[in-house]
Write a protein that holds these residues in place. Structure first.
Motif, mmCIF file in Angstrom:
data_model
loop_
_atom_site.group_PDB
_atom_site.id
_atom_site.type_symbol
_atom_site.label_atom_id
_atom_site.label_comp_id
_atom_site.label_asym_id
_atom_site.label_seq_id
_atom_site.Cartn_x
_atom_site.Cartn_y
_atom_site.Cartn_z
ATOM 1 N N CYS A 1 -41.891 -16.800 25.377
ATOM 2 C CA CYS A 1 -41.924 -16.251 24.025
ATOM 3 C C CYS A 1 -43.255 -15.556 23.758
ATOM 4 C CB CYS A 1 -41.684 -17.355 22.995
ATOM 5 S SG CYS A 1 -39.986 -17.929 22.937
ATOM 6 N N LEU A 2 -44.307 -16.151 24.224
ATOM 7 C CA LEU A 2 -45.626 -15.548 24.031
ATOM 8 C C LEU A 2 -45.697 -14.189 24.730
ATOM 9 C CD1 LEU A 2 -47.899 -18.682 24.547
ATOM 10 C CD2 LEU A 2 -47.381 -17.532 22.390
ATOM 11 N N ILE A 3 -45.206 -14.170 25.943
ATOM 12 C CA ILE A 3 -45.218 -12.910 26.695
ATOM 13 C C ILE A 3 -44.354 -11.877 25.981
ATOM 14 C CG2 ILE A 3 -44.574 -11.833 28.865
ATOM 15 C CD1 ILE A 3 -45.116 -14.611 30.179
ATOM 16 N N PHE A 4 -43.230 -12.333 25.539
ATOM 17 C CA PHE A 4 -42.310 -11.447 24.836
ATOM 18 C C PHE A 4 -42.989 -10.819 23.621
ATOM 19 C CE2 PHE A 4 -38.782 -11.259 21.573
ATOM 20 C CZ PHE A 4 -38.288 -10.054 22.016
ATOM 21 N N MET A 5 -43.632 -11.655 22.839
ATOM 22 C CA MET A 5 -44.301 -11.139 21.645
ATOM 23 C C MET A 5 -45.412 -10.172 22.024
ATOM 24 S SD MET A 5 -44.420 -14.248 18.893
ATOM 25 C CE MET A 5 -44.956 -15.594 19.929
ATOM 26 N N ALA A 6 -46.124 -10.517 23.056
ATOM 27 C CA ALA A 6 -47.232 -9.650 23.475
ATOM 28 C C ALA A 6 -46.716 -8.282 23.885
ATOM 29 C CB ALA A 6 -47.988 -10.317 24.622
ATOM 30 N N ASP A 59 -53.625 -7.586 29.882
ATOM 31 C CA ASP A 59 -53.485 -7.370 28.442
ATOM 32 C C ASP A 59 -52.615 -8.441 27.800
ATOM 33 O OD1 ASP A 59 -55.075 -5.231 28.744
ATOM 34 O OD2 ASP A 59 -53.550 -3.701 28.414
ATOM 35 N N ILE A 60 -51.725 -8.972 28.577
ATOM 36 C CA ILE A 60 -50.934 -10.096 28.054
ATOM 37 C C ILE A 60 -51.855 -11.285 27.794
ATOM 38 C CG2 ILE A 60 -49.088 -11.735 28.573
ATOM 39 C CD1 ILE A 60 -47.703 -9.547 30.157
ATOM 40 N N TYR A 61 -52.748 -11.517 28.737
ATOM 41 C CA TYR A 61 -53.744 -12.569 28.512
ATOM 42 C C TYR A 61 -54.502 -12.304 27.203
ATOM 43 C CZ TYR A 61 -53.340 -13.584 33.556
ATOM 44 O OH TYR A 61 -52.888 -13.906 34.809
ATOM 45 N N LEU A 107 -54.726 -14.533 23.878
ATOM 46 C CA LEU A 107 -56.025 -15.081 23.463
ATOM 47 C C LEU A 107 -56.355 -14.661 22.031
ATOM 48 C CD1 LEU A 107 -58.200 -14.647 26.668
ATOM 49 C CD2 LEU A 107 -57.656 -16.794 25.511
ATOM 50 N N ASN A 108 -56.055 -13.410 21.733
ATOM 51 C CA ASN A 108 -56.370 -12.923 20.388
ATOM 52 C C ASN A 108 -55.518 -13.581 19.320
ATOM 53 O OD1 ASN A 108 -58.359 -11.218 21.270
ATOM 54 N ND2 ASN A 108 -56.993 -9.468 21.516
ATOM 55 N N HIS A 109 -54.280 -13.747 19.623
ATOM 56 C CA HIS A 109 -53.359 -14.236 18.591
ATOM 57 C C HIS A 109 -53.226 -15.752 18.600
ATOM 58 C CE1 HIS A 109 -52.260 -9.972 18.840
ATOM 59 N NE2 HIS A 109 -51.897 -10.108 17.578
ATOM 60 N N PHE A 110 -53.576 -16.363 19.676
ATOM 61 C CA PHE A 110 -53.505 -17.822 19.769
ATOM 62 C C PHE A 110 -54.821 -18.354 20.332
ATOM 63 C CE2 PHE A 110 -49.200 -16.287 19.805
ATOM 64 C CZ PHE A 110 -48.538 -17.141 18.938
ATOM 65 N N PRO A 111 -55.796 -18.499 19.460
ATOM 66 C CA PRO A 111 -57.126 -18.930 19.896
ATOM 67 C C PRO A 111 -57.118 -20.255 20.634
ATOM 68 C CG PRO A 111 -57.176 -18.175 17.624
ATOM 69 C CD PRO A 111 -55.721 -18.233 18.027
ATOM 70 N N TYR A 112 -56.031 -20.969 20.521
ATOM 71 C CA TYR A 112 -55.936 -22.227 21.256
ATOM 72 C C TYR A 112 -56.273 -22.019 22.731
ATOM 73 C CZ TYR A 112 -53.527 -25.695 24.125
ATOM 74 O OH TYR A 112 -53.210 -26.607 25.092
ATOM 75 N N PHE A 113 -55.822 -20.900 23.255
ATOM 76 C CA PHE A 113 -55.971 -20.688 24.689
ATOM 77 C C PHE A 113 -57.406 -20.361 25.097
ATOM 78 C CE2 PHE A 113 -51.406 -19.997 24.122
ATOM 79 C CZ PHE A 113 -50.908 -20.810 25.129
ATOM 80 N N ARG A 139 -48.378 -15.880 34.609
ATOM 81 C CA ARG A 139 -47.948 -15.113 35.786
ATOM 82 C C ARG A 139 -46.691 -15.714 36.392
ATOM 83 N NH1 ARG A 139 -53.263 -15.775 37.154
ATOM 84 N NH2 ARG A 139 -52.697 -17.025 38.956
ATOM 85 N N HIS A 140 -46.685 -17.014 36.414
ATOM 86 C CA HIS A 140 -45.515 -17.715 36.937
ATOM 87 C C HIS A 140 -44.267 -17.313 36.149
ATOM 88 C CE1 HIS A 140 -43.042 -21.117 38.310
ATOM 89 N NE2 HIS A 140 -42.705 -21.253 37.055
ATOM 90 N N ASN A 141 -44.422 -17.268 34.841
ATOM 91 C CA ASN A 141 -43.304 -16.901 33.985
ATOM 92 C C ASN A 141 -42.871 -15.466 34.236
ATOM 93 O OD1 ASN A 141 -41.795 -17.728 31.325
ATOM 94 N ND2 ASN A 141 -43.288 -19.334 31.775
ATOM 95 N N LEU A 142 -43.830 -14.598 34.347
ATOM 96 C CA LEU A 142 -43.502 -13.194 34.580
ATOM 97 C C LEU A 142 -42.714 -13.025 35.878
ATOM 98 C CD1 LEU A 142 -46.863 -11.476 33.540
ATOM 99 C CD2 LEU A 142 -44.657 -11.215 32.404
ATOM 100 N N SER A 143 -43.129 -13.786 36.836
ATOM 101 C CA SER A 143 -42.477 -13.655 38.136
ATOM 102 C C SER A 143 -41.075 -14.236 38.140
ATOM 103 C CB SER A 143 -43.299 -14.372 39.203
ATOM 104 O OG SER A 143 -44.286 -13.528 39.715
#
Length: 471
Positions: A138-143, A156-158, A162-168, A180-184
């Motif tokens: 979902c995060l990747i999707f939104m990005a 840029d996904i990273y 990072l910008n939208h979820f400072p938790y990371f 990356r695992h998800n993307l793959s």
DNA sequence: TGTTAATTAAACAGCG
DNA sequence: CCGCTGTTTAATTAAC
């Protein structure tokens, strides 16, 4: 399970409260502006709309004044969607509650909170110690959806995350690996063919597979933490009854039927809605068509037809013959495009190398017969310039322009399928045409079942299909 | 209890 | 060589 309307109080005050709450959740996004507009343009007319209490309440576009195509990209469709209805203003004090909850969490243990508690409205900028309640996909999707060209390099996904979820920013290392695992592995994501995409140095651009885009939308919608659900919980004291009590073997129904398939909630997709609002996207056209079709299907099936007649986004009466004819043409074109897409593979993406991974997402759009699935027939193609040359929707648009008597778009290319279709239409006998229309009518009803099913309403036939497919 | 999805970790290869 | 990217496998956890 039927959507219920349980709000009689002032929408204005309720919306104001929600505007504040949601604007704080995603400050700086177009969401705030959009919500402000919603407050300003509140109207009692919505209350009288027969569809506002149906599953397609969010699909309504009847008040949109379409002046030109640009209007399709505005947020007006969101403003007309009754998004903030059905929300009880009672005890809505997100900030206090969430802050309290957050404090409690960190009093209990001086460690990272694994996941954000589902009953607390999530604010990614505030709850920086709570793991975002969104899956990586979902995060990747939104990005990706939030990017200008709907494609991003992993770097840029990273950054977006990072910008939208400072938790990371302070999260344990490894989340990038997970991305990356998800993307793959996730079929929803595809690498843009490097030959066709711009050279960005190391790595590739990643985009959303149009075929799986609805899955991601559904995934986001299903998360029990998303903002809309929080609002829903506030509005409905028994939210679990709507979601968890799903008959065994049945696919889980949407948490709430108020969002129709493929519609974007600004609550649910603050960034995505912004992205869609800003882009001169074909997808909005698609959504509009989906909505039009949905309205008509509902009308044809005798749902929500009480009171004033529903109107299409063009202001056309859904029950009118001309509209039905237009709808039929649209349906035929959709089918043609669908078949064409299946044969020509127009999307400029590389094939997924691995098909046997555990990320084989359920293609929820394929419930029952694939041919009767409306979702299947819509192409959520790329809107990016790089892709527009081979976009099915450009054919769609041009064809619809032809239907409406306009000059086809200059980018239109006549496909073999179209020629075949056109010529065969001309030669068609009246009897055959009648048969075809009957067939189309049948498919419309089937499509209505699929749509209603996706929207959380069980129809007789869809119920039968469902039972059959799961027995 | 079994299945599935999601997460996490890790190893490895390719590329700039 | 190094770091990043992408792929793959495996273990674990949680939800259903």
């Amino acid at each position: 399970m039927a959507p219920t309307r349980n709000s009689d109080e002032s929408d204005a005050s309720m919306r104001e409260r929600l505007v504040n709450s949601l604007s704080q959740s995603f400050p700086g996004s177009a969401l705030s502006k959009a919500l402000s507009c919603m407050s300003a343009e509140d109207s009692d007319d919505d209350m009288k709309d027969p569809l506002s209490s149906s599953c397609f309440a969010e699909l309504r576009l009847d008040k949109v004044d379409i002046e030109d195509d640009d209007e399709l990209t505005s947020l007006s469709w969101l403003q007309d969607n009754d998004l903030l209805k059905n929300i009880k203003p009672s005890d809505v004090d997100d900030d206090d509650d969430s802050q309290k909850e957050n404090d409690n969490i960190h009093r209990d243990g001086n460690h990272f909170n694994p996941t954000h508690p589902p009953h607390v409205p999530y604010n990614p900028q505030k709850h920086i110690h709570s793991k975002p309640p969104y899956s990586f996909s979902c995060l990747i999707f939104m990005a990706v959806e939030d990017s200008p060209h709907k494609k991003l390099p992993v770097k840029d996904i990273y950054s977006w995350i990072l910008n939208h979820f400072p938790y990371f920013q302070n999260a344990p290392t490894g989340w990038k690996n997970s991305v990356r695992h998800n993307l793959s592995l996730n079929k929803c994501f595809k690498k843009v063919d490097k030959d066709r995409g711009q050279s960005i140095g190391k790595g590739s651009l990643w985009c959303i597979d149009p075929d799986y885009r609805p899955n991601l939308l559904q995934a986001l919608r299903k998360t029990p933490y998303h903002p809309y659900h929080q609002l829903q919980m506030l509005a409905n004291p028994q939210p679990t009854q709507q979601y968890h009590y799903v008959p065994n073997g049945m696919r889980p129904m949407p948490l709430t039927p108020r969002f129709g398939p493929n519609t974007i909630s600004p609550h649910l997709f603050p960034f995505l809605s912004k992205r869609l609002a800003q882009s001169n996207s074909d997808n909005n056209d698609i959504d509009r068509d989906i909505q039009d079709v949905a309205h008509t299907l509902v009308s044809l099936k005798g749902l929500g037809s009480r009171g004033s007649p529903a109107r299409s986004s063009d202001g056309e009466d859904y029950a009118s013959n001309s509209y039905r004819m237009r709808l039929k043409r649209k349906q035929m074109q959709l089918k043609t495009d669908f078949v064409k897409r299946r044969h020509t593979e127009p999307i400029v993406v590389t094939e997924v190398p691995s098909e046997d991974h555990t990320y084989s997402l359920t293609n929820f759009g394929n419930i029952g017969s694939p041919a009767s699935s409306i979702d299947e027939e819509y192409d959520f193609g790329e809107e990016d310039d790089n892709f527009s040359e081979c976009s099915d929707m450009s054919d769609w648009d041009s064809d619809m322009d032809e239907v409406d008597g306009d000059i086809p778009d200059k980018h239109t290319k006549i496909t073999p399928h179209k020629n075949i279709q056109n010529s065969s239409m001309v030669k068609m006998t009246s009897r055959k045409r009648k048969e075809m229309e009957e067939e189309e009518q049948k498919k419309i009803v089937e499509g209505a079942d699929a749509l209603l099913n996706l929207a959380g309403i069980m129809t007789n036939s869809s119920s039968l299909k469902s039972n059959r497919s799961h027995s």
